[in-house]
Scaffold this motif. Structure first.
Motif, PDB file in Angstrom:
ATOM      1  N   ILE A   5       0.834  -1.206   0.000  1.00 16.05           N
ATOM      2  CA  ILE A   5       0.000   0.000   0.000  1.00 16.05           C
ATOM      3  C   ILE A   5       0.862   1.248   0.000  1.00 16.05           C
ATOM      4  N   GLU A   9       0.837   4.146  -2.843  1.00 16.47           N
ATOM      5  CA  GLU A   9       0.582   5.565  -2.549  1.00 16.47           C
ATOM      6  C   GLU A   9       1.698   6.445  -3.110  1.00 16.47           C
ATOM      7  N   GLU A 146     -10.977   7.162  -3.398  1.00 14.77           N
ATOM      8  CA  GLU A 146     -10.855   5.737  -3.732  1.00 14.77           C
ATOM      9  C   GLU A 146     -12.226   5.071  -3.752  1.00 14.77           C
ATOM     10  N   LEU A 152     -11.680   1.324  -3.604  1.00 10.99           N
ATOM     11  CA  LEU A 152     -11.744   0.984  -2.189  1.00 10.99           C
ATOM     12  C   LEU A 152     -12.386  -0.391  -2.031  1.00 10.99           C
ATOM     13  N   THR A 155     -10.049  -2.996  -3.252  1.00  6.96           N
ATOM     14  CA  THR A 155      -8.969  -3.249  -2.307  1.00  6.96           C
ATOM     15  C   THR A 155      -9.446  -4.155  -1.174  1.00  6.96           C
ATOM     16  N   PHE A 156     -10.614  -3.818  -0.653  1.00  5.98           N
ATOM     17  CA  PHE A 156     -11.096  -4.589   0.498  1.00  5.98           C
ATOM     18  C   PHE A 156     -11.782  -5.886   0.114  1.00  5.98           C
ATOM     19  N   LEU A 160      -7.431  -7.745   3.654  1.00  5.46           N
ATOM     20  CA  LEU A 160      -6.601  -6.626   4.110  1.00  5.46           C
ATOM     21  C   LEU A 160      -7.213  -6.001   5.349  1.00  5.46           C
ATOM     22  N   ARG A 162      -8.149  -3.165   7.847  1.00  8.84           N
ATOM     23  CA  ARG A 162      -8.348  -1.736   7.608  1.00  8.84           C
ATOM     24  C   ARG A 162      -7.199  -0.907   8.170  1.00  8.84           C
ATOM     25  N   HIS A 164      -4.157  -1.605   8.367  1.00 12.34           N
ATOM     26  CA  HIS A 164      -3.027  -1.591   7.442  1.00 12.34           C
ATOM     27  C   HIS A 164      -3.250  -0.569   6.350  1.00 12.34           C
ATOM     28  N   PHE A 165      -4.475  -0.567   5.845  1.00 11.03           N
ATOM     29  CA  PHE A 165      -4.765   0.330   4.735  1.00 11.03           C
ATOM     30  C   PHE A 165      -4.553   1.790   5.133  1.00 11.03           C
ATOM     31  N   LYS A 169      -1.671   4.226   3.922  1.00 10.85           N
ATOM     32  CA  LYS A 169      -2.058   5.463   3.255  1.00 10.85           C
ATOM     33  C   LYS A 169      -1.279   6.640   3.872  1.00 10.85           C
TER      34      LYS A 169
END
Lengths: 488, 471, 247
Positions: A5, A9, A146, A152, A155-156, A160, A162, A164-165, A169
């Protein structure tokens, strides 16, 4: 997972045209501000040297101890290269003389108002206005953008967490925005070195601290941007909100806080205080004059029945005593005026300090104020400079006056011109003793207090802590908001 | 058709959240600027009155006009000053009057109260210059390419709509949607001045009106520029970024850069240099005069009265001569400095006018009487006052005032309680600003320039849109 | 409108961009009143370019696009008075309600006589649920917006209707209703030119089907000619270049 991630970014930021444009602009501005700061510092130094040179020359040319009076200029602070603070607003010089109060006059803006028309650009200004704006530009759609793009959900759809996301980010954005900033910052430092700005170790530590605080301020805006984008559904909403918040934080709160304090806690103006002091001085001088006349009359009465020879003998005998007496009376008065001046000064200063305290408390609701105050304090350019300088100058004035009095006494030079018009002796004009030029090698010189990093750090600490708290709050809010975010 | 297009533009802007939020913020800010300006003005008036009263009070009980020292005049606060601060807080507000010699203004607001210098004031000038221009951009950055992104541009031009009509309606509609709502808080703010009892003369009302009109023209520059860039670019994110950079340049960089550049290009003799020259001459003159004094021989050495008056006459003559020579030098130095300053300012502001924000600031500060002109105007008024003061003193005391010398006369004999002077007899200092027509003449080029920017960007947007790719 | 007169007419329509890409290569076809012409083709085949030329969004390098006999690039305003347009993915004005959007675009199309009732009626006809009529478009789904776009085209009441991917974003139910709507418009005598990816619907509703590839109209067949053929198979073959005929 986290690193995936972060890398995404970073890539996302660095390849965007937005990034190259803003990076170029900020780098340019930063370097420009430092370049301007260097030039300003050099010009101020030249001006300072010329002015003190002229003062020295005048001191050397003074022929009488009685007429010896000094003038002190504020020593240019090399931190001016980065932070202008109130440097251009407060006076640059004060006269040092037994008959005059210490007062810093001739601020740069007063003398050269053209610079006041649009003011200066300095490093902190660029950080407060530009960095924060650009931080918003990169983070306003961090989460809801996203969502709008559908990434978004995508991604989810993976395993993963949250946390971590959002952490990825934040770290990614932080690295992507902060690290590039280090390039112009390093270049500015190189610029400062190339121009041989005399920065001592303490100064360098302060510069480092200012850079860190600036990065902390940017971090706040990054966290704040992410936070807002995580509490709104649409990026256009968060952008508008952030723009308004940016205006409020960087422009409105600081000013409104100070202005509110001014209205809530009014203080007497300098002119008013001076008027009071002068009224007192006038009164006491008038009394002195009456008393003096009384004394002269008494002396004349004593001489009433003397012959001309007796009279001049009497006068010769008592001349020194009379002069001493008058001199003492005069000095007493100066002392009294000084005392009252100090008292008034203290009163107004206390009032002003309360007002300033209130103003700063009110304006510190804005992280931008906290940042600016921290940077100014670290650079030794905050509002305390004025009172600190005036205190130091007052102390110097005391030692200067003592020195001057001692010298006057030694040389028996009471100064002034004495004209005696007498029906018996006729016209007599005396000028006091002039010793050609004076030996002022022992004259106390003003020494500005040395810049101490630990000192400025200690006074800046509350603001730095406050800024940390703001950043932490924004980050925590972003975290919590995202954990509850509806990713659909 | 044309009306329909304008109507749609108006409705679209006014109905948007963007509008509601920014209009709310602007209204609050404008009202706040008016309120704080008025409060600030009232506080300044109180300060001014207190300082003046103290200044007169210190003369109470004096029995001799010659003993009047430290008489000061103060720059009176004016209501428009607090709405558009300009340099009003940077330059000295107090001048000590001695009847002769150089006049130096001291005690600037920021110098006295550096707390205000940290963040400066929130005034109308600031609200327009920073906030409203930014909102104009936020409104209009996507006015053309945003419609394209939403597909409405294709849909619109699938109808028999001439491009010229459309862009004209867009420009006029956006202008009206932005300017008309702004007039509401501005009018309310002006009303607030009345409610708070701020006395504005008709002259000042007129100038306030022109300030507001100039503000609208300034916001119009950014509005038309936004539409221009939005019809030069295909994506709204591109035009927004470009506008933001231009905004930063115009509001922050160009004005300051121009002044710094001019500061480097044109050197102005500093006050220190001039003071040093004056000090040198003064010292030299003193030396000469002192010799003359020691050589003084009275015509009779028996009549003290006559000796004293003869000596005084000599002193007076010397003082007059000294002052004349000092004045000559200081006039020359001041003129040189003023001339250099004018060249410097001409250059600085010439460059700065590239930025509409600088042009706006120059126009509004001139209108509010807070431009650099303030310094000269105050000095000239003080010079005129100094003459009146000297004349008054001459009438009262029979001598020309001289500086730097206090003659303490102690007479032996019976003390006769002298009468106190009445300080209120002193001539009153009046500061009058330039007349409306004079100010208008001075700001007309700037207002014209702002209008020119409007027209240029308007025309630019028009032409750009005629060539715009509608797909 | 005479049924024999072509309403849409492409004559040797060619578009070459400045970068020398040939977007459209001598395309000719015509659509009569009461006829539906469906253009099939992949992305970049030239469908949208054709539509852009009819609307004079771009000028032809060669040839003419005519609506009701008026060449679009010569007299665009008159030409456009005769055409209604539904574009793919139109967002419309997000701050306006459905009614406000309809009102604005109808007036723009020169129809000032409509009442609110008319708008409601048309929105009902295109299948937009009643409670959405007075809502801002901001929260509308793609399908709802598309319905509004179709309603706008109906309201313009022009003899020619241009549709750019009209069924994208519609759910099956709405898609079916849309086909019904097209039929009824055709029965009213409208001439309809539509571009689509949707082979199934094209076959279902079109009177004439054209297949475009790389700027060329490589096939043009009447519904009758296609009867019994698997259009999908045919399409793949044409695109692959297995079949060539003089379009």
């Amino acid at each position: 997972m986290l690193s995936t991630i972060i890398v995404k970014e970073l890539k996302n930021i660095i390849v965007s045209p937005k990034f190259s444009a803003t990076f170029a602009v900020t780098s340019l501005l930063l370097l420009l501000s430092v370049y301007v700061g260097i030039n300003e510092y050099q010009a101020t130094t030249r001006q300072y040297e010329a002015a003190t040179g002229l003062v020295d020359q005048r001191l050397r040319e003074t022929r009488s101890w009685a007429r010896l009076s000094n003038r002190v200029y504020r020593v240019p602070n090399p931190m001016h290269v980065f932070v202008a603070g109130v440097n251009n607003d407060i006076g640059r010089t004060s006269i040092i003389d037994p008959t005059e109060q210490v007062k810093l006059t001739n601020s740069t803006y007063n003398d050269e108002p053209i610079y006041a028309a649009f003011r200066f650009i300095d490093f902190t200004f660029i950080v407060t206005i530009i960095f924060s704006l650009f931080a918003i530009l990169f983070t306003y759609d961090a989460v809801n953008g996203e969502r709008e793009n559908g990434t978004l959900q995508l991604t989810f759809a993976n395993a993963l967490p949250r946390v971590h996301f959002i952490a990825g980010k934040f770290v990614g954005l932080w690295l992507g925005l902060i690290v590039p900033l280090l390039i112009p910052i390093v270049l500015s430092v190189v610029l400062v070195l190339a121009y041989k700005i005399p920065l001592a170790v303490d100064h360098w530590m302060s510069v480092a601290a200012i850079v860190l605080v600036s990065l902390l301020f940017c971090t706040f805006f990054i966290a704040f941007g992410i936070c807002i984008s995580a509490v709104t559904r649409r990026s256009s909403t968060s952008f508008l909100f952030l723009l308004v918040a940016w205006i409020v934080i960087s422009f409105i709160l600081p000013r409104a806080g100070v202005m509110a304090a001014g209205t809530l806690h009014p203080v007497a103006s300098v002119a008013e205080v001076e008027g009071m002091r002068e009224a007192f001085a006038k009164q006491i001088w008038a009394k002195h004059r009456d008393e003096m006349q009384e004394r002269f009359r008494k002396r004349a009465d004593e001489m009433q029945n003397m012959t001309a020879e007796e009279r001049s003998a009497y006068e010769d005998e008592h001349a020194w005593e009379m002069m001493e007496q008058e001199d003492k009376a005069r000095k007493d008065i100066l002392k009294q005026i000084d005392l009252l001046g100090k008292k008034l000064e203290e009163e107004t200063r206390n009032g002003r300090r309360q007002q300033e305290g209130l103003a700063l408390v009110l304006s510190r609701f804005s992280p931008a104020s906290a940042y600016q105050l921290a940077a100014m304090t670290l650079a030794g350019m905050n509002i305390d400079v004025k009172s600190a300088y005036e205190d130091a100058l007052s102390a110097y004035r005391a030692s200067f006056v003592t020195y001057k009095e001692k010298k006057e006494k030694e040389s028996g030079d009471s100064g002034g011109i004495r004209i005696t018009v007498d029906s018996n002796t006729g016209f007599k004009f005396s000028m006091g003793r002039e010793s050609g030029s004076l030996d002022i090698s022992e004259m106390p010189r003003f020494n500005a207090s040395r810049f101490s990093f630990s000192g400025v750090l200690a006074s800046a600490l509350p603001d730095i802590v406050l800024l940390c708290a703001f950043t932490f709050l924004a980050f925590a809010a972003a975290f919590v908001a995202f954990l509850r975010y509806d990713v659909r | 058709m044309f009306r329909l297009l304008i109507e749609k533009e108006l409705r679209e802007i006014i109905g948007s959240t963007k509008f509601a939020v920014s209009f709310g913020v602007c209204s609050i800010l404008i009202l706040l600027a008016f309120y704080l300006g008025a409060a600030n003005y009232l506080a300044s008036v109180a300060q001014y009155n207190a300082a003046r009263a103290e200044n007169l009070r210190q003369l109470e009980g004096l029995t001799d006009w010659l003993a009047v020292r430290d008489y000061r005049i103060f720059l009176p606060p004016r209501p428009l000053t607090t709405l558009v601060s300009g340099i009003a807080n940077d330059v000295g507000r107090t001048i000590e009057i001695n009847g002769r010699g150089d006049l130096v203004a001291h005690d600037s607001r920021y110098g006295d109260e550096p707390i205000y210098a940290i963040f400066r004031f929130l005034d109308l000038d600031f609200v327009f210059q920073i906030v409203l221009s930014l909102f104009a951009i936020v409104f209009a950055y996507d006015s053309i390419n945003g419609e394209k992104e939403r597909g409405t541009l294709r849909l619109t031009f699938a109808n028999a709509v001439p491009k010229a009509h459309y862009i004209l309606a867009k420009l006029i509609g956006s202008y009206a949607a932005l300017a008309v709502p702004l007039l509401i808080p501005l009018a309310l703010g002006s009303l607030l001045l009345v409610v708070m009892g701020i006395p504005l003369s008709s002259n000042e009302w007129m100038r306030l009106g022109v300030i507001i009109a100039t503000g609208i023209a300034y916001v119009g520059v950014f509005l038309t520029l936004s539409i221009l860039l939005s019809s030069l670019t295909q994506r709204s994110s591109t035009s927004f970024l470009m506008l933001l950079v231009i905004w930063v340049m115009s509001v922050i960089i160009v004005p300051r850069g121009a002044v710094l550049l001019a500061g480097r290009a044109v050197s102005v003799p500093t006050i220190e240099e001039n003071n040093a020259k004056k000090g040198k001459l003064n010292a030299q003159l003193w030396r000469e005069d002192r010799e003359a004094m020691t050589k003084f021989q009275p015509s009779s050495s028996s009549d003290p009265q006559r000796m004293a008056s003869e000596f005084q006459k000599l002193m007076q003559e010397m003082a007059d001569k000294r002052d004349a020579r000092m004045k000559q030098l200081s006039d020359r130095l001041n003129e040189e400095r003023t001339n250099a300053q004018q060249v410097q300012r001409g250059l600085a502001f010439g460059i700065a006018r590239v930025s509409p924000a600088a042009t706006f600031a120059l126009a509004t500060t001139a209108l509010a009487g807070t431009s650099l002109d303030l310094e000269y105007l105050f000095r000239d008024a003080a010079l005129a006052y100094q003459q009146a003061y000297a004349g008054f003193m001459f009438k009262k005391t029979g001598v020309n005032l001289s500086r730097g010398m206090i003659i303490m006369r102690t007479e032996s004999g019976d003390p006769e309680k002298p009468k106190s002077i009445n300080a209120n007899e002193l001539p009153v200092f009046t500061y009058s600003e330039r007349g409306v027509s004079e100010v208008m003449q001075a700001v007309l080029p700037d207002i014209g320039l702002l209008l020119l920017y409007n027209v240029l960007f308007f025309a630019g947007a028009f032409v750009a849109f005629l060539r715009y790719d509608l797909r | 409108m005479e049924s024999g007169q072509p309403v849409f007419e492409a004559i040797g329509l060619t578009k070459k961009y400045e970068d020398e890409t040939l977007a459209l290569d001598h395309v000719s076809f015509s659509v009569r009143a009461g006829e539906i012409f469906a253009m099939l083709g992949g992305n970049g085949a030239g469908k949208t370019t054709t539509i852009n030329l009819f609307l004079n969004f771009i000028e032809p390098t060669e040839g003419e696009a005519r609506i009701n006999g008026i060449a679009s690039h010569k007299d665009p305003l008159t030409a456009k008075r005769n055409v209604a347009f539904v574009s793919e993915n139109v967002m419309l004005y997000p701050n306006f309600t459905a009614l406000q959007n309809l009102d604005y675009f109808s007036r723009l199309g020169g129809k000032t006589q409509y009442s609110k009732e008319n708008y409601h009626a048309v929105l009902r006809r295109v299948g937009l649920q009643e409670e959405a009529h007075t809502k801002r478009l901001r929260g509308f789904s793609k399908g709802m917006r598309q319905k509004c776009g179709i309603a706008i085209a109906i309201l313009k009441d022009a003899p020619a209707i241009l549709l750019d991917e009209p069924t994208s974003g519609l759910d099956p139910q709405a898609g079916f209703e849309f086909i019904e709507l097209l039929r009824s418009l055709r029965d009213d005598g409208k001439s309809i030119l539509m571009s689509t990816h949707d082979i199934f619907r094209a076959k279902e509703v079109a009177d004439v089907v054209g297949i475009m590839n790389r700027g060329k109209l490589i096939m043009q067949k009447h519904a009758a000619e296609l009867a019994g053929h698997d259009l999908e198979e045919l399409y793949m073959k044409y695109i692959a270049g297995h079949i060539r005929d003089a379009a």
